[in-house]
Design a protein around this motif. Structure first.
Motif, PDB file in Angstrom:
ATOM      1  N   SER A 101       0.828  -1.207   0.000  1.00 40.04           N
ATOM      2  CA  SER A 101       0.000   0.000   0.000  1.00 40.04           C
ATOM      3  C   SER A 101       0.864   1.261   0.000  1.00 40.04           C
ATOM      4  O   SER A 101       0.635   2.194  -0.777  1.00 40.04           O
ATOM      5  N   MET A 102       1.879   1.304   0.867  1.00 33.17           N
ATOM      6  CA  MET A 102       2.711   2.505   0.989  1.00 33.17           C
ATOM      7  C   MET A 102       3.531   2.752  -0.280  1.00 33.17           C
ATOM      8  O   MET A 102       3.653   3.894  -0.742  1.00 33.17           O
ATOM      9  N   SER A 103       4.112   1.682  -0.842  1.00 36.55           N
ATOM     10  CA  SER A 103       4.922   1.864  -2.055  1.00 36.55           C
ATOM     11  C   SER A 103       4.051   2.230  -3.248  1.00 36.55           C
ATOM     12  O   SER A 103       4.461   3.020  -4.113  1.00 36.55           O
ATOM     13  N   THR A 104       2.838   1.694  -3.286  1.00 36.28           N
ATOM     14  CA  THR A 104       1.921   2.037  -4.378  1.00 36.28           C
ATOM     15  C   THR A 104       1.446   3.480  -4.248  1.00 36.28           C
ATOM     16  O   THR A 104       1.334   4.204  -5.250  1.00 36.28           O
ATOM     17  N   ILE A 105       1.175   3.920  -3.029  1.00 39.05           N
ATOM     18  CA  ILE A 105       0.787   5.315  -2.805  1.00 39.05           C
ATOM     19  C   ILE A 105       1.885   6.247  -3.313  1.00 39.05           C
ATOM     20  O   ILE A 105       1.616   7.213  -4.043  1.00 39.05           O
ATOM     21  N   PHE A 106       3.128   5.969  -2.949  1.00 41.21           N
ATOM     22  CA  PHE A 106       4.243   6.825  -3.354  1.00 41.21           C
ATOM     23  C   PHE A 106       4.412   6.819  -4.875  1.00 41.21           C
ATOM     24  O   PHE A 106       4.534   7.884  -5.495  1.00 41.21           O
ATOM     25  N   PHE A 107       4.391   5.631  -5.472  1.00 42.28           N
ATOM     26  CA  PHE A 107       4.608   5.525  -6.913  1.00 42.28           C
ATOM     27  C   PHE A 107       3.513   6.229  -7.700  1.00 42.28           C
ATOM     28  O   PHE A 107       3.781   7.029  -8.603  1.00 42.28           O
ATOM     29  N   GLN A 108       2.254   5.960  -7.363  1.00 36.83           N
ATOM     30  CA  GLN A 108       1.162   6.534  -8.150  1.00 36.83           C
ATOM     31  C   GLN A 108       0.989   8.025  -7.893  1.00 36.83           C
ATOM     32  O   GLN A 108       0.506   8.746  -8.766  1.00 36.83           O
ATOM     33  N   ALA A 109       1.407   8.496  -6.725  1.00 37.60           N
ATOM     34  CA  ALA A 109       1.353   9.941  -6.466  1.00 37.60           C
ATOM     35  C   ALA A 109       2.309  10.696  -7.379  1.00 37.60           C
ATOM     36  O   ALA A 109       1.956  11.734  -7.951  1.00 37.60           O
ATOM     37  N   ILE A 110       3.540  10.178  -7.537  1.00 35.39           N
ATOM     38  CA  ILE A 110       4.492  10.878  -8.406  1.00 35.39           C
ATOM     39  C   ILE A 110       4.190  10.627  -9.876  1.00 35.39           C
ATOM     40  O   ILE A 110       4.599  11.405 -10.747  1.00 35.39           O
ATOM     41  N   ALA A 111       3.457   9.529 -10.173  1.00 34.76           N
ATOM     42  CA  ALA A 111       3.119   9.225 -11.571  1.00 34.76           C
ATOM     43  C   ALA A 111       1.843   9.911 -12.028  1.00 34.76           C
ATOM     44  O   ALA A 111       1.570   9.982 -13.232  1.00 34.76           O
ATOM     45  N   PHE A 112       1.080  10.460 -11.089  1.00 34.10           N
ATOM     46  CA  PHE A 112      -0.260  10.953 -11.381  1.00 34.10           C
ATOM     47  C   PHE A 112      -0.278  11.995 -12.489  1.00 34.10           C
ATOM     48  O   PHE A 112      -1.078  11.931 -13.422  1.00 34.10           O
ATOM     49  N   TYR A 113       0.625  12.967 -12.422  1.00 34.71           N
ATOM     50  CA  TYR A 113       0.611  14.051 -13.402  1.00 34.71           C
ATOM     51  C   TYR A 113       1.415  13.713 -14.654  1.00 34.71           C
ATOM     52  O   TYR A 113       1.626  14.583 -15.498  1.00 34.71           O
ATOM     53  N   ALA A 114       1.842  12.460 -14.773  1.00 33.93           N
ATOM     54  CA  ALA A 114       2.443  11.988 -16.016  1.00 33.93           C
ATOM     55  C   ALA A 114       1.413  11.287 -16.896  1.00 33.93           C
ATOM     56  O   ALA A 114       1.741  10.858 -18.006  1.00 33.93           O
ATOM     57  N   ILE A 115       0.172  11.159 -16.424  1.00 34.86           N
ATOM     58  CA  ILE A 115      -0.882  10.540 -17.221  1.00 34.86           C
ATOM     59  C   ILE A 115      -1.161  11.418 -18.441  1.00 34.86           C
ATOM     60  O   ILE A 115      -1.458  12.611 -18.292  1.00 34.86           O
ATOM     61  N   PRO A 116      -1.055  10.882 -19.648  1.00 35.78           N
ATOM     62  CA  PRO A 116      -1.195  11.719 -20.857  1.00 35.78           C
ATOM     63  C   PRO A 116      -2.524  12.457 -20.945  1.00 35.78           C
ATOM     64  O   PRO A 116      -2.572  13.610 -21.374  1.00 35.78           O
ATOM     65  N   MET A 117      -3.617  11.804 -20.549  1.00 33.88           N
ATOM     66  CA  MET A 117      -4.930  12.449 -20.622  1.00 33.88           C
ATOM     67  C   MET A 117      -5.017  13.648 -19.695  1.00 33.88           C
ATOM     68  O   MET A 117      -5.649  14.658 -20.015  1.00 33.88           O
ATOM     69  N   LEU A 118      -4.385  13.546 -18.519  1.00 30.53           N
ATOM     70  CA  LEU A 118      -4.448  14.646 -17.565  1.00 30.53           C
ATOM     71  C   LEU A 118      -3.657  15.845 -18.076  1.00 30.53           C
ATOM     72  O   LEU A 118      -4.057  16.997 -17.890  1.00 30.53           O
ATOM     73  N   ALA A 119      -2.528  15.575 -18.743  1.00 33.48           N
ATOM     74  CA  ALA A 119      -1.761  16.673 -19.333  1.00 33.48           C
ATOM     75  C   ALA A 119      -2.586  17.402 -20.389  1.00 33.48           C
ATOM     76  O   ALA A 119      -2.575  18.640 -20.456  1.00 33.48           O
ATOM     77  N   SER A 120      -3.318  16.653 -21.200  1.00 32.05           N
ATOM     78  CA  SER A 120      -4.166  17.279 -22.221  1.00 32.05           C
ATOM     79  C   SER A 120      -5.249  18.136 -21.583  1.00 32.05           C
ATOM     80  O   SER A 120      -5.609  19.196 -22.100  1.00 32.05           O
TER      81      SER A 120
END
Length: 490
Positions: A231-250
């Motif tokens: 849970s903790m490692s997934t929280i950290f990884f997806q938090a830093i990856a969140f704004y790399a989602i291509p749709m969100l950048a668009s």
């Protein structure tokens, strides 16, 4: 009655989509990123629409029902951690899009590095992990519509949803999903809050709810260390990856100014207010139906037990719109990446037509996968966030670092993608650490190593953070006040 209400809401959403055509131009920038003119309110609803999709209403309660409290901690934790990161990153991403006149992240990559090979690798990676995203939305829609009592076949459900999504996009591009998102988010937010209050009224308190859930064999605490590490490692990884989602950048590119984007990020966490109520409703499903064959039905089961038929219709409509809108925006993003970055030299005057053709192909392909080979993309779906996370070095390099080379980024991206998919397929487990995070570390190491070997000391790329030429959109009244102050000093 639920069917009538559901149908009425869907028809109203189509009317809103038609309303969004006002002032529409034939410009591809207007079609793909709304002419970079969205206000803070419209950007807010479009952005949260990308975050709180059908997974909020179907996946989150289903995850708690199937996997317990660790799933809920992960889901809540990563979004809450992502927003402070986004406060600093999102305005810079907008600045990059505006400065390079970009409509996709691949446009930014192309303009920043002038390297066609890296642009292609980045684009293919994006498409690889976005292709199954449509299938995931369709599967959620089948769950939502089947529980309404329509007695629709899966084929009819996906065809209807696909047609509505294509209608939104064909009418006015990104503007229609943005406007309809306002309706959807109001329905979703109210439904979740009212459902949570109804549960508390029924069971008297949160502690009573958890006691009743435990009586049905439901764990309300994390059971082992591996679950905690995961849970903790997934929280950290997806938090830093969140704004790399291509749709969100668009979606960020649609904002009218850098200041608008930053202001929107300030208010994004307020949307999390609904999640305590959603957790409460999710746990009530253990009491309403402790033997669910399909955990994804958890929220719908709770709502059906709590609400009258007409109110259930509103909830179902909000749930369906959540999936359809994400499907529409995903389709538009795929169309943009294919027409602007994958296929070379498509004239800008023809790009809108190309986007619509790709959108139609994407929707039809997703329908076919959902109906005929529903398990074909299962492993890729599970690795989708792993893949999005591998774009983080590229985003950070463009925003902050001078001497990271496109060859280094391309090598790191390939290694990260291959590592993430391979670890998932081979069920690799290193003390419960998220496989995407392990792949991202490998990605960074390879990126830095190859960049060091291929860097040209005479040539650097100016990071976006150092670009001070960004022009803000200043309201007319503010300009008048500034002029008055200046005149008084003179």
């Amino acid at each position: 009655m639920a069917v009538v209400v559901f149908g009425g809401v869907i028809l109203f959403s189509l009317a809103l989509a038609m309303y969004s055509r006002r002032g529409k131009s034939a410009n591809v920038e207007d079609y793909l990123v709304g002419g970079r003119s969205f206000s803070g309110i419209l950007l807010f609803f479009l952005a949260v629409g990308e975050v709180y999709s059908i997974g909020t209403m179907i996946g989150f309660p289903g995850g708690i029902y199937a996997k317990g409290v660790s799933y809920g901690i992960w889901f809540l934790g990563y979004i809450l951690l992502a927003y402070p990161i986004g406060y600093f990153l999102a305005p810079l991403i907008w600045r990059a899009g505006k400065g390079y006149n970009a409509m996709t992240m691949s446009d930014v990559v192309r303009s920043h590095y002038s390297h066609r090979g890296f642009e292609l690798i980045f684009t293919i990676s994006v498409l690889l992990f976005m292709i199954p995203w449509g299938q995931l939305q369709f599967q959620g829609l089948i769950v939502a519509l089947s529980s309404l009592g329509f007695n629709l076949s899966p084929a009819a459900s996906v065809v209807i949803a696909g047609c509505i999504a294509f209608f939104y996009i064909s009418v006015s591009g990104v503007k229609a999903p943005a406007v309809v998102s306002v309706l959807k988010d109001i329905l979703v937010f109210l439904a979740i809050v009212i459902a949570g209050i109804a549960v508390l009224t029924k069971v008297e308190s949160v502690s009573s709810l958890f006691d009743l859930a435990k009586q049905h064999g439901t764990p309300v605490t994390i059971q082992n260390n591996n679950d905690m590490v995961s849970s903790m490692s997934t929280i950290f990884f997806q938090a830093i990856a969140f704004y790399a989602i291509p749709m969100l950048a668009s979606a960020i590119f649609t904002g009218r100014s850098e200041a608008t984007v930053k202001r929107t990020q300030t208010f994004m966490p307020l949307y999390m207010f609904m999640y305590p109520f959603l957790v409460i409703t999710s746990y009530f499903a253990f009491i309403a139906d402790p033997g669910l064959n399909d955990p994804n039905q958890a929220f719908i089961v709770s709502v059906s037990a709590l609400f009258p038929s007409w109110l259930t219709g509103f909830v179902e409509a909000g749930t369906a719109l959540s999936g359809i809108l994400v499907l529409a925006v995903s389709s538009l993003s795929v169309g943009a990446f294919v027409s602007r970055n994958l296929i070379p030299n498509v004239p800008e005057t023809s790009q809108r037509r190309w986007v619509q053709m790709v959108v139609l192909l994407y929707l039809v392909s997703s329908m076919a996968l959902t109906l005929f080979v529903p398990s074909l993309m299962l492993n890729i779906i599970h690795t989708t966030y792993y893949g999005y996370g591998q774009f983080v070095p590229t985003i950070l390099a463009i925003l902050f670092f001078r001497r990271i080379t496109p060859i280094g980024l391309a090598a790191g991206l390939i290694i990260g993608d291959v590592a993430a998919i391979s670890m998932h397929l081979n069920e690799f487990n290193l003390y419960g650490i998220n496989n995407g995070l392990i792949a991202l570390v490998l990605n960074f190491v390879v990126t830095l190593g190859v960049s060091y070997l291929t860097k040209d000391w005479k040539k650097t790329n100016t990071p976006i953070v150092y670009n001070k030429d960004e022009v803000y959109t200043i309201p007319e009244k503010m300009i008048q006040r500034l002029s008055l102050v200046k005149a008084m000093h003179e």
